[in-house]
Design a protein around this motif. Sequence first.
Motif, short mmCIF file in Angstrom:
data_model
loop_
_atom_site.label_atom_id
_atom_site.label_comp_id
_atom_site.label_asym_id
_atom_site.label_seq_id
_atom_site.Cartn_x
_atom_site.Cartn_y
_atom_site.Cartn_z
N UNK A 1 0.83 -1.20 0.00
CA UNK A 1 0.00 0.00 0.00
C UNK A 1 0.87 1.26 0.00
N UNK A 2 2.05 1.19 0.58
CA UNK A 2 2.98 2.32 0.52
C UNK A 2 3.47 2.54 -0.91
N UNK A 3 3.64 1.46 -1.66
CA UNK A 3 4.00 1.60 -3.07
C UNK A 3 2.87 2.24 -3.85
N UNK A 4 1.64 1.98 -3.44
CA UNK A 4 0.48 2.53 -4.13
C UNK A 4 0.48 4.06 -4.10
N UNK A 5 1.05 4.66 -3.05
CA UNK A 5 1.09 6.12 -2.93
C UNK A 5 2.49 6.67 -3.23
N UNK A 6 3.35 5.82 -3.80
CA UNK A 6 4.69 6.24 -4.23
C UNK A 6 5.44 6.93 -3.09
N UNK A 7 5.51 6.23 -1.96
CA UNK A 7 6.08 6.84 -0.75
C UNK A 7 7.56 7.19 -0.91
N UNK A 8 8.30 6.43 -1.69
CA UNK A 8 9.73 6.68 -1.82
C UNK A 8 10.04 8.01 -2.50
N UNK A 9 9.14 8.47 -3.35
CA UNK A 9 9.37 9.72 -4.07
C UNK A 9 8.72 10.93 -3.40
N UNK A 10 8.21 10.75 -2.18
CA UNK A 10 7.57 11.85 -1.47
C UNK A 10 8.62 12.81 -0.93
N UNK A 11 8.27 14.11 -0.91
CA UNK A 11 9.16 15.10 -0.30
C UNK A 11 9.01 15.10 1.21
N UNK A 12 7.80 14.85 1.69
CA UNK A 12 7.55 14.80 3.13
C UNK A 12 6.41 13.82 3.39
N UNK A 13 6.55 13.04 4.44
CA UNK A 13 5.52 12.07 4.84
C UNK A 13 5.08 12.40 6.26
N UNK A 14 3.77 12.55 6.46
CA UNK A 14 3.21 12.86 7.77
C UNK A 14 2.44 11.65 8.27
N UNK A 15 2.73 11.23 9.51
CA UNK A 15 2.05 10.07 10.10
C UNK A 15 1.33 10.53 11.36
N UNK A 16 0.06 10.96 11.25
CA UNK A 16 -0.70 11.34 12.45
C UNK A 16 -1.16 10.11 13.20
N UNK A 17 -1.09 10.17 14.51
CA UNK A 17 -1.47 9.02 15.33
C UNK A 17 -2.99 8.96 15.45
N UNK A 18 -3.52 7.76 15.40
CA UNK A 18 -4.96 7.57 15.54
C UNK A 18 -5.35 7.56 17.01
N UNK A 19 -6.65 7.56 17.28
CA UNK A 19 -7.14 7.54 18.65
C UNK A 19 -7.09 6.13 19.21
N UNK A 20 -7.08 6.03 20.53
CA UNK A 20 -7.13 4.72 21.17
C UNK A 20 -8.47 4.06 20.89
#
Length: 653
Positions: A203-222
């Motif tokens: 799924x990370x390949x689906x969004x072309x993560x390697x070519x991203x300039x910045x990746x944001x990972x917001x944490x989900x709720x408990x």
Amino acid sequence: MKRFRIKERFKFFLERQFVKGAHVQLLFVALLIGLISLVGGLLVMPSDESTRSLGEEVWWAFLRLSDPGYLGDDEGSWRRFISTILTVLGYVVFLGSMVAIITTWLNIKIRSLEQGFTPVSAKNHILILGWNAKTIHTAGEIFQSVGRLRRFLRFYGAKRLNLIILAEDVTPELLQELRDNPLIGKGADEIILRTGIPIDREHLKRVDSLNAAAIIIPSSAYTGKELITPDVETIKTLLSLNAEAEDSPVKGRFPYVVAEIQDKSKIKAAYRAYNGPMEVIGSNTIISRLLAQNIRHQGLSAVYNELLNHSVNNNIFCREYPGAVGETVHDLKQAFPKAILLGVVRRVADRLTPMLNVAPDFTIEKEDRLVFITRNSSDIELNPNVSIQQKPPIQIRHKLKVEEQEGVVKILILGWNHHIPALVRELCTYEDEFYDITMVAVYPAAKREVELRKIENLTDRVTLEHIEEDYVNGSVLKNLNPTAYDNVLLMSSERVLEKEEADARTIVGYVLLEELLGSGRKKPNVVLELSDPDNEALLRKYKAEVIISPLILSNLLAGIALQREVHSICKELFTAGGAEIIFRNIEEYGLEAGIITFSELENKAAEFGEIALGIYHDNQSHKNDEKLLLNPGKFKNLEINPEVKVVVLTTVY
């Protein structure tokens, strides 16, 4: 004895073939049409006086099957009877099945495109991994941060913003939520949504993560899962990103990552999980520090909400000026009439180190980045044609002390969430200060005690009492006697999954509390933590202090993604000791009631080694949006009196 289940086996065989897709379904329909045409041709051969061949009769049957227009051309009762049957079967088998198969195939394809299963091909895009309460606000802040975004795109050589969001299930409702956000609006059509989970490498390949300039990972709720916490998912995502980068044929392609970790003890593990450039924000720590500072300095929530919200009023900006190398901080202050210079961020031993509220003769070095408070990026443009005026610095008389809490501060906490243990830990770091905390929530007291026992260096200066009751009950709240406390915190409950329902409990609890407090002289400082920023408008008439945790964290994630130095600045400002934002009474500066320009106020604060940021009206007659005035302009006349406090940046040793 075994039975021959030919019918069941044939149906099962057909089912397994039909699920393979439209091409197999069309093949079966073609075979069925051929079989019907063959049977029809065989049935009419005895009645054909012209002795046509079997092939010609099969073709005759196929024409009647595929085109009803031939029905009136036949002669003879038997041939007309067979022709009628073939025509009816043509409507059912030929036309009906073909339309059904093609329609189903198109629906599947359209749904697949809507859900975002198609891999994207992008470069230097901003990628948000996960859809939760912070995602929309983070995207909105990115769209709104025009100045930072422009420099971000210029740095990566991108012509326009490409924002991609990876959500677990992409639906039309998600796109509508983006359109409804006032900071995004029509820009929602430019956002690319893809279905997937960030812990899956495919799924990370689906969004072309390697070519991203910045990746944001917001944490989900408990969600109540004890083993798979949001932090576990975040660290697993970082490991997946790291594996993708290491397996890439282009070595060293590690995108810049901004990740949110809730538990402070897992921050080091997050840094070990990813080998590329990364900033990890401890969300529980940040919110607990904001709450703790607001307990110590009532009214600071208004300052935080303005500085940490990039879409309104004043924000924190950071920029490098090669032409300023060798100049002093005092001289540079004159070059930015619409901004307040707080200090610099300097790289020391490969670490970004903020140096705020420095001495007037502090000299700018190469690669130093100046830190400002201003309304927009255009206010900190340094004109190269304008020479910096050098004036003698103001002599510092002496440093003022930061008043500590006196006696035992009594705190009543209504509700329970994962920010509370971090708040208790933060209060334990304030030496020589004593706190008596009473916690009231329906969350079991035994579980609360387990969480609190995990706190390292828990001191006897902070005492804890647990009450297992529902505070959204008038009699329970009355028995607590809230007027006996110095501070009352209403926390957004994490036991309620929907943020609207969690805020509803908090707001109702606050209304009941206000009714109990009435208009008495001694009223505690009341602070609310909300989950939905839209609910803040419901409390305006009460003049409550509100901290909206998801909004603050979203703004930080967006700001740090566009400008990495923001993280180090916020950690310095909101950590115990070092540079801190506080309130000063005008008497401490030797000022009297009257009219004073902000420039004069700045000079007066500089005499005591502090930086004036604005003024705060500490009376109930002002509305919340009128109480705080930051960076009003150097020559704006300000009316000050004993009820007005000066917002300053000082240094606590």
